[in-house]
Design an enzyme around this catalytic site. Structure first.
Site, PDB file in Angstrom:
ATOM      1  N   GLU A   1      -4.168   2.007  -8.106  1.00  0.00           N
ATOM      2  CA  GLU A   1      -4.486   3.421  -8.376  1.00  0.00           C
ATOM      3  C   GLU A   1      -5.103   4.120  -7.170  1.00  0.00           C
ATOM      4  O   GLU A   1      -4.714   5.234  -6.818  1.00  0.00           O
ATOM      5  CB  GLU A   1      -5.407   3.544  -9.600  1.00  0.00           C
ATOM      6  CG  GLU A   1      -4.692   3.351 -10.932  1.00  0.00           C
ATOM      7  CD  GLU A   1      -4.512   1.881 -11.303  1.00  0.00           C
ATOM      8  OE1 GLU A   1      -4.993   1.006 -10.550  1.00  0.00           O
ATOM      9  OE2 GLU A   1      -3.897   1.599 -12.349  1.00  0.00           O
TER      10      GLU A   1
ATOM     11  N   HIS B   1      -8.726   2.266 -23.623  1.00  0.00           N
ATOM     12  CA  HIS B   1      -7.510   3.065 -23.468  1.00  0.00           C
ATOM     13  C   HIS B   1      -7.560   4.372 -24.243  1.00  0.00           C
ATOM     14  O   HIS B   1      -6.531   4.909 -24.617  1.00  0.00           O
ATOM     15  CB  HIS B   1      -6.282   2.262 -23.929  1.00  0.00           C
ATOM     16  CG  HIS B   1      -5.814   1.253 -22.933  1.00  0.00           C
ATOM     17  ND1 HIS B   1      -6.521   0.128 -22.642  1.00  0.00           N
ATOM     18  CD2 HIS B   1      -4.707   1.215 -22.146  1.00  0.00           C
ATOM     19  CE1 HIS B   1      -5.868  -0.591 -21.739  1.00  0.00           C
ATOM     20  NE2 HIS B   1      -4.770   0.052 -21.402  1.00  0.00           N
TER      21      HIS B   1
END
Lengths: 327, 326
Positions: free
Chosen positions: A59, A128
């Site tokens: 990322e 999440h």
């Protein structure tokens, strides 16, 4: 015609890729897999691997690369699979994208667009399901957008790509399959103002993201009880469009703030403070907040639902704020 | 690290290289002086001892190439051509500085020279460098991107992500590790399980080599070969320059973590002294010529201080500028 929220985003990406050859999509599983949420399905076949770039699970690496490529003249759309993983790239966004213009004395602007899927609603549990809008909305140098409607899911990206600043766009996982009518010619939208999604006179509901359709549904039910709620979709979480909020407060004199993010230090807290600073004497009742419950998001459906504001709670709290009017 | 350096140095190049190194040295000595006099505040990280790396590497670049550095970047900024006065004024925080004083010592930028910092999050600029190289490749431009970092950065995840992505995307990026053996006060043996750093590049399939960073001829030769490899093959290259910082990490550092004798030992291999000797021994410069260069450098540095001191403060009314581009 009716299209899904997912399709609205996809149409925007496709249009952007067609209209500017400097635009490319960069992110995890955006190509061969078709996007973790199938948003970019088929785009690799249509545009090829130079423009639909699958990245490894890096990322910080690929978000930073997007920032660098934007400075160097390209127009990358960086997709971070979910907002949860964006924390791994927060260094790049907060320390680089947001600061370079300033540190360089105005020499370097960063026209990068970073999209991330956000929020709860799919029983994905505590790692999440984050609503991290407040983190990004607190950083000077970023423009932070929240696509709470289909129109914005399509239109915000197109405008963001023309902006000379780094723009973060929050999209909502729980809305991907939601169908709404969107005209074929719906295109780029303004990204500086909040939108009054429903006019009302008794109460102002200020919200964003998944709260927008919930608040509109709640307002329609409230209308049946004789209460006319105005619904403001913030849309732009940074810089905040204070004027639209204050104008509405001056009309309705009562405010309910709704967001999925945790209550402490959230967007609602900021909006509440600004109303108190600038429209305190317009208020006929204390500003109320309906926010995410301060708990890591649990897995079971009934507990997940209870973690964020629901339509019924919005209705209940609106009635309570407006009790003197109803009586 | 015995090197057989064959790089051809004529009188003109030799003079330029030694002048650049002297200028960095003297500029930084003056900056340290101005720091102790409190004209310069914040962090000030001196490059003294490492000059051969900046001058050697930068001398192999063209104006089309992008350069990204760390917060110890005064040397690279000077070699890239940013005026000494604008750098000094930046460190003073004056609006005549190269970034209007907004950045200070750690954030020197000059877009006209493709000089992109001055980056002070260790390893945070490596992903940015990927983007510059990726854009050059996509737009079919000739430039390469050079990214400097210390060995401390190689313990960060962003280093490893950047190495993998650069190799995977086959982009024209020269990674230059300035290995000065200390990440702030942590010696390399306490921060890397494998201290032959060039091996880490090989594990990503990137051509890699280590070079004596105190020997400017070796650095220049290695960089020239690295740049040729990148231009020929299109992909990245990893160059480790083994060097040493003679001064403290920053002006706050009491240097409790290393022996003075170690520093003195390294000073015997002072890159400026070694290269000056080389020039004299090979009839490429005389002692008089070197003394005259030193005098020229002294004047330039003094002029940079005068420029900085004559500079002005940005009006506080402009505080909120440079946050958004309009």
């Amino acid at each position: 015609m009716n299209i899904t929220y997912r399709e609205a985003i996809k149409q925007a990406i496709r249009e952007a890729l067609r209209s500017d050859e400097k635009v490319f999509l960069l992110g995890e599983d955006v190509g061969r897999y078709g996007g973790a949420f199938a948003v970019s399905k088929g785009l690799l076949q249509e545009f090829g691997p130079e423009r639909i770039m699958d990245t490894p699970l890096s990322e910080a690496g690929f978000v930073g690369a997007g920032i660098g490529a934007a400075i160097a003249g390209m127009r990358p759309i960086v997709e971070v699979m979910t907002v949860n993983f964006s924390l791994l790239a927060l260094d790049q966004i907060a320390n680089n994208a947001a600061t370079l213009l300033h540190m360089s004395g105005g020499q370097i602007n960063v026209p990068v667009v970073i999209r991330m899927s956000c929020g709860i609603g799919r029983q994905l549990a505590a790692q999440h399901s984050h609503s991290w809008e407040p983190i990004y909305a607190g950083i000077p140098g970023l423009k932070v957008l929240s696509a709470g409607t289909h129109e914005d899911a399509r239109g915000m990206l197109l405008t963001a790509l023309k902006d000379p600043n780094p723009v973060i766009i929050f999209e909502y996982t729980s809305m991907l399959n939601l169908e709404r009518e969107l005209p074929d010619n719906a295109g780029a939208v303004d990204i500086t103002r909040a939108a009054v999604r429903r006019q009302g006179t008794d109460l102002t509901i200020v919200t964003y993201g998944t709260g927008v359709y919930k608040a509109l549904d709640a307002a329609n039910e409230l209308a049946a009880t004789g209460l006319e709620a105005e619904v403001i979709d913030l849309r732009v979480l940074r810089p905040l469009d204070e004027a639209t909020i204050l104008e509405s407060v001056k009309k309705t004199h009562r405010v309910l703030l709704v967001e999925d993010a945790w209550r402490s230090v959230g967007i609602a807290a900021e909006v509440s403070a600004r109303i108190t600073e600038k429209a305190f004497y317009e208020l006929e009742a204390p500003v109320q907040r309906l926010c995410g419950v301060e708990v890591p998001i649990p897995y079971p459906k009934h507990l997940e639902d209870a973690s964020v504001p629901q339509k019924e709670q919005i209705i209940e709290m609106a009635k309570s704020i407006c009790a003197p009017v109803l009586n | 690290m015995a090197t057989s350096v064959e790089f051809p140095i004529d009188k003109s190049l030799g003079t330029k290289l030694v002048y650049e190194m002297m200028r960095i040295r003297r500029f930084e000595e003056k900056a340290a002086e101005m720091y102790t006099k409190t004209f310069i505040r914040g962090f000030l990280h001196l490059y003294i001892g490492e000059e051969a790396v900046a001058v050697g590497v930068m001398s192999a670049l063209t104006p089309e190439d992008n350069v990204l550095c760390t917060y110890r970047e005064h040397g690279q900024a000077l070699v890239r051509g940013i005026e000494a006065g604008k750098i000094m004024a930046e460190m003073y925080g004056k609006q005549e500085g190269c970034c209007k004083g907004r950045g200070g010592s750690m954030h020197l930028f000059d877009v006209s020279r493709r000089f992109y910092g001055g980056n002070a999050i260790v390893a945070g600029h490596l992903p940015l460098a990927l983007g510059f190289a990726l854009a050059d490749k996509k737009m079919k431009r000739n430039g390469i991107t050079v990214c400097f970092f210390g060995e401390g950065a190689m313990a960060e995840g962003e280093f490893h992500e950047a190495m993998n992505l650069a190799a995977l995307w086959k982009i024209p990026l020269l990674f230059v590790c300035e290995n000065n053996l200390y990440a702030m006060g942590t010696a390399i043996r306490y921060s890397h399980a494998v201290t032959e750093l060039e091996k880490k590049g090989a594990s990503y399939g990137i051509p890699s080599r280590a070079v004596d960073g105190m020997d400017i001829r070796a650095v220049l030769q290695a960089t020239t070969e690295a740049v040729e490899t990148i231009r020929r093959e299109g992909g990245p290259y990893f160059l480790v320059c083994n060097t040493y910082r003679f001064r403290a990490h920053s002006m706050f550092d009491a240097e409790l973590y290393r022996d003075k004798s170690e520093v003195e030992e390294w000073k015997k291999r002072d890159p400026i002294v070694m290269f000056s000797d080389y020039l004299v021994n090979n009839n490429l410069a005389t002692h008089e010529e070197l003394a005259s260069l030193e005098k020229k450098v002294e004047e330039e540095v003094n002029e940079s201080v005068r420029y900085a001191e004559a500079g002005t403060w940005e009006p506080v009314e402009q505080l909120e500028e440079f946050v958004y581009q309009t």
